[in-house]
Design an enzyme around this catalytic site. Structure first.
Site, mmCIF file in Angstrom:
data_model
loop_
_atom_site.group_PDB
_atom_site.id
_atom_site.type_symbol
_atom_site.label_atom_id
_atom_site.label_comp_id
_atom_site.label_asym_id
_atom_site.label_seq_id
_atom_site.Cartn_x
_atom_site.Cartn_y
_atom_site.Cartn_z
ATOM 1 N N CYS A 2 -0.883 -12.768 -3.805
ATOM 2 C CA CYS A 2 -0.408 -13.516 -5.598
ATOM 3 C C CYS A 2 -1.009 -13.967 -5.636
ATOM 4 C CB CYS A 2 0.646 -14.309 -4.587
ATOM 5 S SG CYS A 2 2.091 -14.314 -3.274
ATOM 6 N N ARG A 27 -3.632 -8.986 -6.755
ATOM 7 C CA ARG A 27 -3.025 -9.534 -5.479
ATOM 8 C C ARG A 27 -1.865 -9.684 -5.206
ATOM 9 N NH1 ARG A 27 -7.041 -13.377 -3.996
ATOM 10 N NH2 ARG A 27 -5.985 -14.429 -3.202
ATOM 11 N N TRP A 75 2.563 -11.134 -4.273
ATOM 12 C CA TRP A 75 3.113 -10.326 -3.544
ATOM 13 C C TRP A 75 5.084 -10.540 -2.430
ATOM 14 C CZ3 TRP A 75 2.766 -9.520 1.710
ATOM 15 C CH2 TRP A 75 2.386 -7.927 2.220
ATOM 16 N N ASN A 101 0.773 -19.273 -3.619
ATOM 17 C CA ASN A 101 0.327 -18.139 -2.572
ATOM 18 C C ASN A 101 -0.178 -18.584 -1.143
ATOM 19 O OD1 ASN A 101 -2.983 -17.040 -2.445
ATOM 20 N ND2 ASN A 101 -1.400 -16.066 -1.720
ATOM 21 N N GLY A 102 0.847 -18.244 -0.221
ATOM 22 C CA GLY A 102 0.151 -17.675 1.216
ATOM 23 C C GLY A 102 1.796 -17.950 2.166
ATOM 24 N N GLU A 487 -12.018 6.495 5.798
ATOM 25 C CA GLU A 487 -12.109 6.243 5.392
ATOM 26 C C GLU A 487 -11.620 7.144 4.291
ATOM 27 O OE1 GLU A 487 -11.646 2.920 4.037
ATOM 28 O OE2 GLU A 487 -12.225 3.322 2.237
ATOM 29 N N LYS A 491 -8.617 6.207 1.639
ATOM 30 C CA LYS A 491 -7.879 6.402 0.485
ATOM 31 C C LYS A 491 -7.245 7.202 -0.102
ATOM 32 C CE LYS A 491 -9.936 3.688 -1.087
ATOM 33 N NZ LYS A 491 -10.449 2.626 0.219
ATOM 34 N N GLU A 494 -3.210 6.215 0.658
ATOM 35 C CA GLU A 494 -2.599 4.350 -0.172
ATOM 36 C C GLU A 494 -2.853 4.315 -1.659
ATOM 37 O OE1 GLU A 494 -5.399 1.343 0.690
ATOM 38 O OE2 GLU A 494 -7.203 2.822 0.030
ATOM 39 N N HIS A 510 -5.792 17.630 21.570
ATOM 40 C CA HIS A 510 -4.829 16.765 22.193
ATOM 41 C C HIS A 510 -3.450 16.470 21.893
ATOM 42 C CE1 HIS A 510 -7.687 16.742 25.720
ATOM 43 N NE2 HIS A 510 -8.846 16.397 25.157
ATOM 44 N N LYS A 609 -5.313 -6.580 -2.668
ATOM 45 C CA LYS A 609 -6.386 -6.726 -2.802
ATOM 46 C C LYS A 609 -6.020 -7.758 -1.436
ATOM 47 C CE LYS A 609 -10.654 -5.639 -4.843
ATOM 48 N NZ LYS A 609 -10.158 -4.730 -3.570
HETATM 49 C C1 G6P Z 1 -6.734 -4.511 1.496
HETATM 50 C C2 G6P Z 1 -7.700 -3.694 0.778
HETATM 51 C C3 G6P Z 1 -8.325 -2.770 1.502
HETATM 52 C C4 G6P Z 1 -9.709 -4.301 2.358
HETATM 53 C C5 G6P Z 1 -9.106 -4.790 3.154
HETATM 54 C C6 G6P Z 1 -9.267 -5.939 3.747
HETATM 55 O O1 G6P Z 1 -5.841 -4.000 2.727
HETATM 56 O O2 G6P Z 1 -6.157 -3.357 -0.170
HETATM 57 O O3 G6P Z 1 -9.516 -2.234 0.109
HETATM 58 O O4 G6P Z 1 -10.178 -2.932 2.836
HETATM 59 O O5 G6P Z 1 -7.868 -5.372 2.527
HETATM 60 O O6 G6P Z 1 -9.909 -6.727 2.815
HETATM 61 P P1 G6P Z 1 -11.270 -7.359 3.003
HETATM 62 O O7 G6P Z 1 -11.049 -8.364 1.354
HETATM 63 O O8 G6P Z 1 -10.958 -8.939 4.522
HETATM 64 O O9 G6P Z 1 -13.031 -6.705 2.845
#
Ligand code: G6P
Length: 614
Positions: A2, A27, A75, A101-102, A487, A491, A494, A510, A609
């Site tokens: 949030c 957020r 969120w 937020n929290g 990664e 990508k 997500e 396996h 994020k």
């Molecule tokens: C979320 C974001 C990712 C990020 C992860 C860790 O899932 O969408 O892009 O890698 O959090 O976040 P940080 O801010 O700790 O890198």
């Protein structure tokens, strides 16, 4: 997660709040709302859906007059996304409005107590208890000289969990209050008013002078002044910091999406993270503050992170162990904190985080510190919680990253790992000056190589168009190539919502190989020369079961054409740095597949994020 904002000043608050919320939508974006004091009473407008729904509802804020207000983009944690659960929340008499937020962890207990006292709840959120609790103590503290601060500190002591709160009281119409514990909060001092926000980009348009609020601190904003209090209600002094970010960094700058813009910013990000640490042909990481003796004494490194940051940690393990011969363990922060990790004297814990606020990463950092272990934060957001709490901080200079899916911060984190590994290896006498010089030359070539990969996007675009309808995609590779696959797979899934998995190529048989069918797309990473033949054998295995293979490999591996349906070549570099190049076509692939599927690439469903809840 949030995002919260607040404003008090000479201007109309609503447009400023909407603008700030737009910068914080990364957020969370399942509902949004604002509370504005109109000179007589507080009005709230809130709605499920993206911020644009709130903008339309309030005609860009024009239907909500007033110069004092708070806003929220959500969120959902407690209570589904709905109008009722959207913030702000009122007390019963609609004289106190709160954004949060929290997570209030003891909200069930508090709700029960408040319900027993006759309070009625309109939402399923944990936040609403704060509004009623404020009401309860505000009434109880009627006689107290500093009634509001008394009330807020009392609430602070009663709630458990994490919070950044913005509060306005109808009785105190010339003030906005804010407080925090374990969720980020900043206060901006503007020329025509003052602001609160969860993150710096929300206030950059109005000011560059920012106060970072620490845990259990309270801010009180009037039009002209900002005062601070500790959890005992005592007045405290704080110094502001000047933010020198380029304001355009938080705008799309002509690109269709932040994600695309940020991918194209990677060459700059790599340069900015690298160049200040190369001096007279040597790697100098001043902020590390570790003597050569301390580096030589490192017993084991624990890298702890979440999401893509964790993936850079997986890459770093291969490099740090390969170059500096220091054993490395890589942990997901959410696992590390609860597995009672064995940490020993002379271990080093590295926490990687773009936001510097990820709840699990922050908790892991605190766990390590509690055990007396030296901690190093590799962090992007200056002044964030991890940056402030870690013993040492190495910043990645990626600037603000807005797209939920990371690209440029990921690339910057890789550079930080390369620098650390080379530096440690050099100090330990594992590599010669000559080798260091060669590696620096290779590092310096990376930005231009990334630029070239980004410029040649057409082939990827065409391929992506063919696979917009894919059901499952597999990524395979060995060693660092496996880390790149992790990664690449994240990508893709997500942002496109196509199921994908990354597999260590040798592990495929396996189990996962049974999922390969005629036409299944397998993306193979083949950048580690000593493993070419091994991975090619795995490619042959999937191809003979009907897979279509897209290989990402080095320019010298043209042999692969015999075994792959599509090949993308990345320029030659040191074997430890291939991730920085091979990830680029995978990012582009994920982007174009997602665009082809009509997905909102900057704000994928259900994600946020900055993950400030466990
Ligand atoms: C979320 C974001 C990712 C990020 C992860 C860790 O899932 O969408 O892009 O890698 O959090 O976040 P940080 O801010 O700790 O890198």
């Amino acid at each position: 997660m949030c995002g919260i904002v607040g404003y008090i000043g000479e201007e109309q608050a609503a447009p400023i709040l909407l603008d700030g919320l737009a910068k914080l939508e990364y957020r969370g974006y399942d509902s949004a709302g604002m509370a504005i004091y109109d000179g007589e009473k507080i009005n709230i407008q809130k709605s499920m859906g993206r911020l644009k729904v709130l903008s339309e509802l309030t005609h860009d804020g024009s239907t909500m007059p007033g110069c004092i207000g708070i806003g929220h983009t959500r969120w959902a944690t407690h209570g589904e996304p709905s109008d009722a659960n959207a913030h702000p929340h009122f007390n019963e008499s609609k004289t106190i409005a709160v954004v949060h937020n929290g997570i209030i962890e003891n909200y069930v207990k508090l709700k029960k107590k408040l319900t027993d006292k006759g309070y009625q709840f309109l939402s399923e959120t944990d936040t609403e208890v704060v509004a009623h609790l404020l009401d309860y103590y505000y009434k109880k503290n009627e006689e107290k000289p500093d009634r509001i601060i008394e009330t807020i500190t009392k609430v602070m002591h009663r709630v458990e969990g994490s919070y950044a709160l913005g509060i306005i009281f109808q009785d105190q119409p010339d003030r906005v209050y804010a407080l925090r514990k374990d969720s980020p909060l900043i206060v901006g001092k503007g020329a025509h008013g003052n602001l609160i926000a969860s993150d710096v980009p929300a206030v950059l348009k109005y000011t560059r002078d920012v106060y970072f609020i620490d845990n259990e601190e309270i801010a009180c904003l009037t039009k002209e002044e900002i005062s601070f209090f500790n959890s005992d209600g005592e007045s405290i002094e704080k110094t502001s910091k000047r933010i020198d970010w380029d304001i355009n960094a938080a705008e799309k700058g002509g690109y269709e999406h932040f994600l695309l813009k940020e991918m194209y910013e990677q060459p700059k990000t790599v340069r900015d993270t690298l160049n200040p640490r190369i001096k007279d042909g040597q790697i100098v990481i001043e902020e590390l503050g570790m003597t050569d003796e301390e580096i030589c004494a490192i017993n084991r490194i624990h890298i702890v992170a979440c999401g893509s940051a964790y993936h850079t940690g997986v890459t770093a393990k291969y490099i740090m162990e390969g170059l500096a011969r220091i054993p490395v363990e890589v942990d997901l922060a959410s696992e590390f904190r609860y597995r009672n990790p064995i940490l020993q004297k002379n271990d080093l814990v590295i926490i990687i985080s773009q936001s510097g606020e990820t709840a699990d990463s922050l908790a892991a950092l605190r766990e390590a510190k509690e055990q007396g272990i030296t901690t190093l934060g590799i962090v992007n957001v200056v002044g964030s919680s991890i940056a402030r709490e870690a013993d040492r901080v190495m910043y990645t200079w990626a600037g603000p990253e807005i797209s939920v899916a990371t690209t440029k911060a990921y690339s910057a984190q890789l550079i930080a790992h390369y620098l650390l590994a080379i530096h440690f290896a050099k100090v330990k006498g594992m590599i010669t000056d000559e080798k260091v010089a060669d590696m620096i030359t290779e590092l310096k070539a990376l930005p231009a190589q990334i630029e070239m990969l980004l410029a040649n996007k057409e082939k990827i675009q065409k391929m992506a168009n063919r696979y917009v309808g894919a059901k499952d995609v597999f990524f395979i590779g060995r060693g660092i190539d496996y880390a790149i696959g992790l990664e690449g797979s994240l990508k893709l899934k997500e942002i496109s919502y196509i199921h994908s998995e990354a597999y260590a190529a040798g592990e495929l048989k396996h189990g996962t190989i049974s999922l390969i069918e005629e036409g299944t797309l397998v993306i193979s990473l083949v950048t580690q020369k000593d493993l070419y033949l091994k991975t090619i054998s795995n490619i042959v295995e999937v191809r003979s079961r009907g897979a279509v293979v897209f290989a990402v490999t080095n320019e010298d591996n043209t042999e692969i054409e015999k075994n792959a349906d599509y090949v993308i070549y990345v320029p030659q570099t040191n074997k430890y740095f291939t991730n920085s190049l091979a990830i680029v076509p995978l990012q582009l692939f994920a982007y174009y597949v997602s665009i082809g599927r009509g997905c909102d690439v900057d704000k994928p469903r259900n994600l946020a994020k900055s993950v400030t809840v466990e």
